[in-house]
Design an enzyme around this catalytic site. Structure first.
Site, PDB file in Angstrom:
ATOM      1  N   GLU A 196      36.030  78.303  67.856  1.00 39.95           N
ATOM      2  CA  GLU A 196      37.213  77.954  67.061  1.00 39.95           C
ATOM      3  C   GLU A 196      38.296  79.015  67.295  1.00 39.95           C
ATOM      4  O   GLU A 196      38.621  79.835  66.428  1.00 39.95           O
ATOM      5  CB  GLU A 196      36.877  77.839  65.577  1.00 39.95           C
ATOM      6  CG  GLU A 196      38.009  77.208  64.772  1.00 39.95           C
ATOM      7  CD  GLU A 196      37.676  76.999  63.311  1.00 39.95           C
ATOM      8  OE1 GLU A 196      38.510  76.405  62.609  1.00 39.95           O
ATOM      9  OE2 GLU A 196      36.598  77.416  62.861  1.00 39.95           O
ATOM     10  N   HIS A 238      33.635  70.697  54.386  1.00 42.03           N
ATOM     11  CA  HIS A 238      33.272  71.919  53.651  1.00 42.03           C
ATOM     12  C   HIS A 238      33.627  71.709  52.189  1.00 42.03           C
ATOM     13  O   HIS A 238      34.458  72.438  51.631  1.00 42.03           O
ATOM     14  CB  HIS A 238      34.034  73.121  54.200  1.00 42.03           C
ATOM     15  CG  HIS A 238      33.643  73.544  55.579  1.00 42.03           C
ATOM     16  ND1 HIS A 238      32.713  74.525  55.824  1.00 42.03           N
ATOM     17  CD2 HIS A 238      34.057  73.112  56.795  1.00 42.03           C
ATOM     18  CE1 HIS A 238      32.578  74.693  57.132  1.00 42.03           C
ATOM     19  NE2 HIS A 238      33.381  73.831  57.748  1.00 42.03           N
ATOM     20  N   HIS A 274      31.763  66.295  59.384  1.00 40.15           N
ATOM     21  CA  HIS A 274      32.015  67.733  59.304  1.00 40.15           C
ATOM     22  C   HIS A 274      33.009  68.012  58.187  1.00 40.15           C
ATOM     23  O   HIS A 274      34.217  67.800  58.339  1.00 40.15           O
ATOM     24  CB  HIS A 274      32.544  68.248  60.647  1.00 40.15           C
ATOM     25  CG  HIS A 274      32.720  69.742  60.717  1.00 40.15           C
ATOM     26  ND1 HIS A 274      32.107  70.515  61.686  1.00 40.15           N
ATOM     27  CD2 HIS A 274      33.430  70.613  59.965  1.00 40.15           C
ATOM     28  CE1 HIS A 274      32.443  71.787  61.511  1.00 40.15           C
ATOM     29  NE2 HIS A 274      33.262  71.863  60.468  1.00 40.15           N
ATOM     30  N   HIS A 277      29.210  75.575  64.326  1.00 40.76           N
ATOM     31  CA  HIS A 277      30.630  75.848  64.493  1.00 40.76           C
ATOM     32  C   HIS A 277      30.732  76.657  65.783  1.00 40.76           C
ATOM     33  O   HIS A 277      29.989  77.632  65.960  1.00 40.76           O
ATOM     34  CB  HIS A 277      31.165  76.701  63.347  1.00 40.76           C
ATOM     35  CG  HIS A 277      31.403  75.975  62.073  1.00 40.76           C
ATOM     36  ND1 HIS A 277      30.403  75.341  61.368  1.00 40.76           N
ATOM     37  CD2 HIS A 277      32.552  75.776  61.353  1.00 40.76           C
ATOM     38  CE1 HIS A 277      30.914  74.796  60.271  1.00 40.76           C
ATOM     39  NE2 HIS A 277      32.213  75.045  60.245  1.00 40.76           N
ATOM     40  N   ASP A 282      36.862  68.082  58.112  1.00 40.63           N
ATOM     41  CA  ASP A 282      36.741  69.534  58.031  1.00 40.63           C
ATOM     42  C   ASP A 282      37.108  69.999  56.622  1.00 40.63           C
ATOM     43  O   ASP A 282      36.511  69.568  55.663  1.00 40.63           O
ATOM     44  CB  ASP A 282      37.584  70.205  59.113  1.00 40.63           C
ATOM     45  CG  ASP A 282      37.099  71.613  59.448  1.00 40.63           C
ATOM     46  OD1 ASP A 282      36.052  72.024  58.925  1.00 40.63           O
ATOM     47  OD2 ASP A 282      37.756  72.290  60.250  1.00 40.63           O
ATOM     48  N   ASN A 283      38.102  70.832  56.475  1.00 36.74           N
ATOM     49  CA  ASN A 283      38.408  71.448  55.176  1.00 36.74           C
ATOM     50  C   ASN A 283      39.399  70.622  54.373  1.00 36.74           C
ATOM     51  O   ASN A 283      40.226  69.893  54.928  1.00 36.74           O
ATOM     52  CB  ASN A 283      38.963  72.856  55.384  1.00 36.74           C
ATOM     53  CG  ASN A 283      37.992  73.742  56.158  1.00 36.74           C
ATOM     54  OD1 ASN A 283      37.916  73.661  57.377  1.00 36.74           O
ATOM     55  ND2 ASN A 283      37.252  74.552  55.439  1.00 36.74           N
ATOM     56  N   LYS A 343      33.895  74.471  49.428  1.00 35.55           N
ATOM     57  CA  LYS A 343      35.101  75.304  49.308  1.00 35.55           C
ATOM     58  C   LYS A 343      36.320  74.491  48.873  1.00 35.55           C
ATOM     59  O   LYS A 343      37.405  75.065  48.701  1.00 35.55           O
ATOM     60  CB  LYS A 343      35.399  75.975  50.654  1.00 35.55           C
ATOM     61  CG  LYS A 343      34.346  76.959  51.112  1.00 35.55           C
ATOM     62  CD  LYS A 343      34.857  77.856  52.226  1.00 35.55           C
ATOM     63  CE  LYS A 343      34.941  77.159  53.553  1.00 35.55           C
ATOM     64  NZ  LYS A 343      33.649  77.091  54.248  1.00 35.55           N
TER      65      LYS A 343
END
Length: 502
Positions: A280, A114, A112, A277, A379-380, A117
């Site tokens: 959250e 991103h 997972h 998702h 994640d991010n 971005k």
């Protein structure tokens, strides 16, 4: 270079043609849950098995691993004997390496992320650090996007992930806005081809639940996702107001059940796996995971289902949480927890005056105990949702252990099977090779060697001197310089473009 890796005796070769035929790595310590010994190894007589329990009570098993370098595969995995068996073979074709009790881990699967971005936190800042602030800042950043912008930032993230030992990575890609969708998916397709053989790259369409009110557009997206070999995604009950009447974007009130049926119907129609998702937030009203599980069973969905975040599960009453977990198990859902990002993002005071009182992590232990596969992921990375990170799954695993208290699990009070959460478990959900994430005969010789000898040593330092072995060959590691992205980050917003609300 990442660090001084001269401690490791694994041979360095410029090319596979230069390499020896076999390497035997003796005396490595690997998590018991990832090691598969040779079938005949249990019958070995007289071998002195050396298991070690470190200061934290987390057990590793000591073994000898033989690698067929020419084929890039592990030949055998034997329990380490204190009286070494001589290497069979010519010294020019077989190299014997003493690991000196260092830890060996299989390469990571980061399920997972991103990366479309990634590395935008400085040009489009999340001013208050909240989830709402992240969404707003992400929307503002869209004006800078192009195929080249996305590709360069994504490639930077992949170079980092590769250096740290990730060999499979799934990224969510912005897909509701047609322009962002075009840029992100085109960059993804190019990079998947360029990184073939190094990182197994998968893409997921990221759209909010309300997007599926337009079934024509939803089917058009599904067709594009299938053509790109991707996974179908959706954000459900996934905002600060998730689960309440205030959220008409990802919860959609009483429409939630019908819209989820649309998602599953289209996924069935196009033969797509699903990645959500969900939940959250810290709202007890947010029960998207339960609704997804019920929709999966209602629609007899047979594909892979992954649900990320699931933070609201932590605030449910115990009886409700048990009901949701059981439904999740019955629906064959894999849950992904993102402890680093959600601890940073959840329960944040937008004014910065109050200290958070929640950890932001879902009930990972209860899910695992119930038989639900659980994964941990990055994640991010340096974007509006998390201003830090470098796609280092060892760092993700390390901080997850601290945040979720994973170092004291089960009846024996050890790390138990949690190493599976960063390799084997995500690999199953991603439908990778069945031996991915294991140190096993016949598996690809993709693993990481560490100077650290115990979990306590492993998680106490950043391990920048780790040694990466891919397909049996030692890889020269060099992290990219942030200066590579300076021209992209030069396009920054004015400092007063966004302010914290009064």
């Amino acid at each position: 270079m990442m660090g001084d890796d001269d401690w490791c005796g694994y041979p360095k070769y410029a090319t596979r043609c230069d390499a020896c035929d076999e390497v035997v790595v003796r005396g490595v310590r690997a998590p018991r849950c990832v090691v598969m010994f040779d079938d005949h190894d249990a019958t070995v007589r007289g071998a002195e098995v050396d298991d070690v329990d470190d200061a934290d009570g987390a057990s590793l098993v000591m073994c000898d691993v033989r690698i067929d370098v020419k084929r890039g595969r592990i030949m055998s995995v034997r329990r380490h004997a204190s009286r070494s068996t001589p290497v069979v073979g010519d010294a020019t074709t077989v190299v014997d390496v003493d690991a000196r009790g260092g830890v060996m881990l299989p390469c990571f699967a980061d399920i997972h992320t991103h990366i479309d971005k990634a590395h935008t936190c400085e040009r489009s800042a999340n001013i208050d650090g909240s989830l709402r602030g992240a969404d707003d800042a992400c929307t503002r950043d869209a004006k800078y996007w192009s195929v080249d912008d996305c590709k360069r930032r994504m490639n930077f993230a992949l170079k980092c992930a590769y250096c740290y030992g990730t060999s499979a990575l799934r990224t969510h890609l912005m897909s509701s806005d047609p322009v962002q969708k075009e840029y992100a998916w085109e960059a993804f397709r190019q990079l998947r081809s360029e990184w073939e053989g190094k990182i197994e790259l998968q893409g997921v369409s990221l759209s909010v639940l309300s997007f599926f009110r337009d079934e024509v557009r939803a089917r058009e997206l599904a067709s594009e996702v299938r053509a790109s070999g991707g996974v179908f995604g959706c954000a459900v009950s996934c905002s600060d107001e998730g689960g309440t009447a205030l959220d008409d974007v990802t919860t959609c009130g009483d429409e939630i059940h019908g819209l989820l049926d649309v998602v599953f119907t289209i996924a069935n129609e196009f033969g797509l796996d699903l990645d959500f998702h969900v939940d959250e937030n810290g709202n007890v009203e947010s029960r998207g995971l339960l609704h997804i599980a019920q929709a999966a069973m209602r629609n007899n969905f047979q594909g892979s289902i992954v649900c990320g975040h699931c933070c609201a599960l932590a605030v449910q009453p115990d009886d409700v949480a048990a009901e949701i977990i059981e439904a999740t198990r019955k629906a064959n859902i894999t849950v992904v927890s993102l402890p680093q990002v959600n601890q940073w993002l959840q329960n944040r005071d937008p004014y910065g005056a109050k200290t958070p009182t929640r950890r932001g992590v879902t009930r990972v232990k209860e899910l695992a105990t119930a038989g639900v596969p659980v994964c941990l992921a990055s994640d991010n990375t340096r974007d509006q949702f998390f201003a830090y990170g470098d796609c280092d799954m060892l760092d993700v695993f390390r901080t997850s252990i601290f945040i979720a208290h994973l170092d004291r699990c089960g009846n024996d009070g050890t790390l138990a099977s949690w190493p599976l959460s960063v390799a084997a478990n995500p690999a199953r959900a991603m439908k990778l090779d069945k031996t991915f994430g294991y140190i096993a005969p016949g598996a690809k010789a993709d693993f990481i060697l560490f100077h650290a000898r115990t979990y306590s040593e492993l998680f106490s330092r950043p391990q920048h001197d780790r040694v990466l072995i891919r397909h049996g060959i030692r890889v020269q590691l060099r992290l990219p310089e942030y200066t590579e992205l300076d021209d992209l980050n030069a396009k920054r917003e004015d400092a007063d473009a966004t302010t914290i609300p009064a």
